[in-house]
Design a protein around this motif. Sequence first.
Motif, short mmCIF file in Angstrom:
data_model
loop_
_atom_site.label_atom_id
_atom_site.label_comp_id
_atom_site.label_asym_id
_atom_site.label_seq_id
_atom_site.Cartn_x
_atom_site.Cartn_y
_atom_site.Cartn_z
N LYS A 169 1.08 -1.11 0.02
CA LYS A 169 0.26 0.08 0.05
C LYS A 169 0.92 1.11 0.19
O LYS A 169 0.51 2.26 0.21
CB LYS A 169 -0.95 0.03 1.16
CG LYS A 169 -2.04 -0.97 1.20
CD LYS A 169 -3.11 -0.67 0.62
CE LYS A 169 -4.23 -1.73 0.59
NZ LYS A 169 -5.24 -1.57 -0.22
N ASP A 170 1.99 1.16 -0.10
CA ASP A 170 3.01 2.24 -0.11
C ASP A 170 2.61 3.33 -1.28
O ASP A 170 3.05 4.49 -1.12
CB ASP A 170 4.48 1.79 -0.16
CG ASP A 170 5.31 2.90 0.67
OD1 ASP A 170 4.86 3.64 1.58
OD2 ASP A 170 6.52 2.88 0.42
N TYR A 171 2.08 2.61 -2.26
CA TYR A 171 1.70 3.78 -3.43
C TYR A 171 0.84 5.02 -2.72
O TYR A 171 0.95 5.93 -3.24
CB TYR A 171 1.13 2.94 -4.60
CG TYR A 171 -0.45 2.48 -4.07
CD1 TYR A 171 -1.36 2.89 -4.23
CD2 TYR A 171 -0.17 1.01 -3.95
CE1 TYR A 171 -2.57 2.32 -3.73
CE2 TYR A 171 -1.35 0.52 -3.48
CZ TYR A 171 -2.69 1.00 -3.70
OH TYR A 171 -3.92 0.51 -3.19
N VAL A 172 -0.02 4.69 -1.66
CA VAL A 172 -0.83 5.65 -1.05
C VAL A 172 0.00 6.89 -0.84
O VAL A 172 -0.31 8.02 -1.03
CB VAL A 172 -1.62 5.13 0.24
CG1 VAL A 172 -2.17 6.21 0.89
CG2 VAL A 172 -2.48 3.95 -0.43
N ILE B 134 -5.66 0.30 -7.84
CA ILE B 134 -4.42 1.31 -7.88
C ILE B 134 -4.71 2.50 -8.64
O ILE B 134 -4.44 3.47 -8.40
CB ILE B 134 -3.05 0.38 -8.18
CG1 ILE B 134 -2.83 -0.47 -6.83
CG2 ILE B 134 -1.83 1.51 -8.08
CD1 ILE B 134 -1.64 -1.03 -7.01
#
Length: 431
Positions: free
Chosen positions: A97-100, A123
């Motif tokens: 979830k680091d794209y958040v 995503i």
Amino acid sequence: MERGMKRREFLGAAAGAAAGMILPETVMSVGIGERNIRLGYVGVGKRGTQLVECMFRHKGIVVPAVCDMDAKAADRASGLVEKAGGKRPETYTKGPKDYVRMFERDDLDAIVVAVPMPIQGPISGAAMRAGKHVLSEVAPAITLEQCWDLVRAVEESGKTYMLAENVCYFRDMMMLQNMLAQGVFGRLTYAECGYIHDMRHLGFNADGSPTAVAMMFITMIGNLYPTHAIGPVAQFMGIGRTDRFVSLTAATSVSEAVQHYAARRFGKDHPSAKIKPRCGDMTNAFIKTGKGLLIELRFDMASTRPHPNPVQCLLQGTKAAYQADGRRIYIEGRSKGYDWESLDVYQKEYEHPLWRQFAEQAKGTGYDGADYFMTRAFVETLRTGAASPINVYDAALWASIIPLSAASIQAGGKPQAFPDFAAGATAKKPS
Ligand SMILES: NC(=O)c1ccc[n+]([C@@H]2O[C@H](COP(=O)([O-])OP(=O)(O)OC[C@H]3O[C@@H](n4cnc5c(N)ncnc54)[C@H](O)[C@@H]3O)[C@@H](O)[C@H]2O)c1
């Protein structure tokens, strides 16, 4: 609706883009213009890496951030950005979830998403809701809920979404598009298309355990990868512009190929040799359009067969016929006798204008240059603010073949109606 444009205008503008891959005259709003386009990437495995390299063929691209769960992949991609003369991007590698965190940055205009299929839609939606435009790999979604969510994300955010369906930009496909636009085929009545590409080598780890690719065959049923085949054909037929997909019926064969491959590679007693994939080796579907056109769509990523041309395509018009196998064409009144000719005979006359202009620049990019034209279309769309050439309604419609083919097979071949994505998610709730 993208940037407050009325839906009819939006679809009309997109139709112009898709028909000839030429940017439409209708400019929806002021785009990014000539300043740098700031891209972030989520997923820089095999495909994402290709898309990092290809983007630098275009002027004014910078990459401030890259996200991948695999730190090595993110690092490799950052190295490629530096090698291309850019500043080393910040990397986001702290889990799924680091794209958040990356989407919170205010120095990104757009996100290129190239992650495994089941998370491509969620995503992409999260990126648009965070205020970024999106270029998404295929397939863009795998369930009807994901398809509707994607439509909703575009309509609610007003961001530009483009599906990175590179087969639509293959040289032959764009030439055929040009021939169709000039009436060479007369009226198109029928098409056969398919993605037939033995991918079993990607299905297993070195110890024989199944990878995500084999898990798809094990857990899913239907046409699991439709967009490469259906994308160009849908454009040839004006689907979403002058015609629409009405219904689909599908059937699948027995499944033998994946376990046969595993037994050959890892021994007949290996657990992978005993798997029973839900997905048959070959899945065929028939699609009917509103104007009565018929498409036969095939899918097989498991059977033993060389694949010089993994994307099958046959087009039948009232005045001409084409077969990708052998690149053969017959044009009434032009072909000598009643015989096939090579498509090359008509290359000079019907080469797509963009290929005429940019073939040199495209050299060395993925899929014999198609990736250059696909990424160029996205860059031009962002710069000009024009409508996306492969918009979210196309993406949702093409991806919906995955769940609709599964539903049809499970119902013994019962026809499944296509949802009317173009009516809009905000106007019509998913059923
Ligand atoms: N258009 C084409 O011709 C083409 C060709 C190949 C693949 N694809 C598509 O591209 C996509 C990626 O395929 P690939 O071959 O590069 O696979 P890959 O496994 O090589 O790369 C996927 C990457 O995504 C990363 N990832 C997974 N989950 C993540 C998450 N939650 N956050 C951040 N990173 C995450 C993985 O670590 C990996 O590096 C697939 O959907 C595939 O269908 C398209």
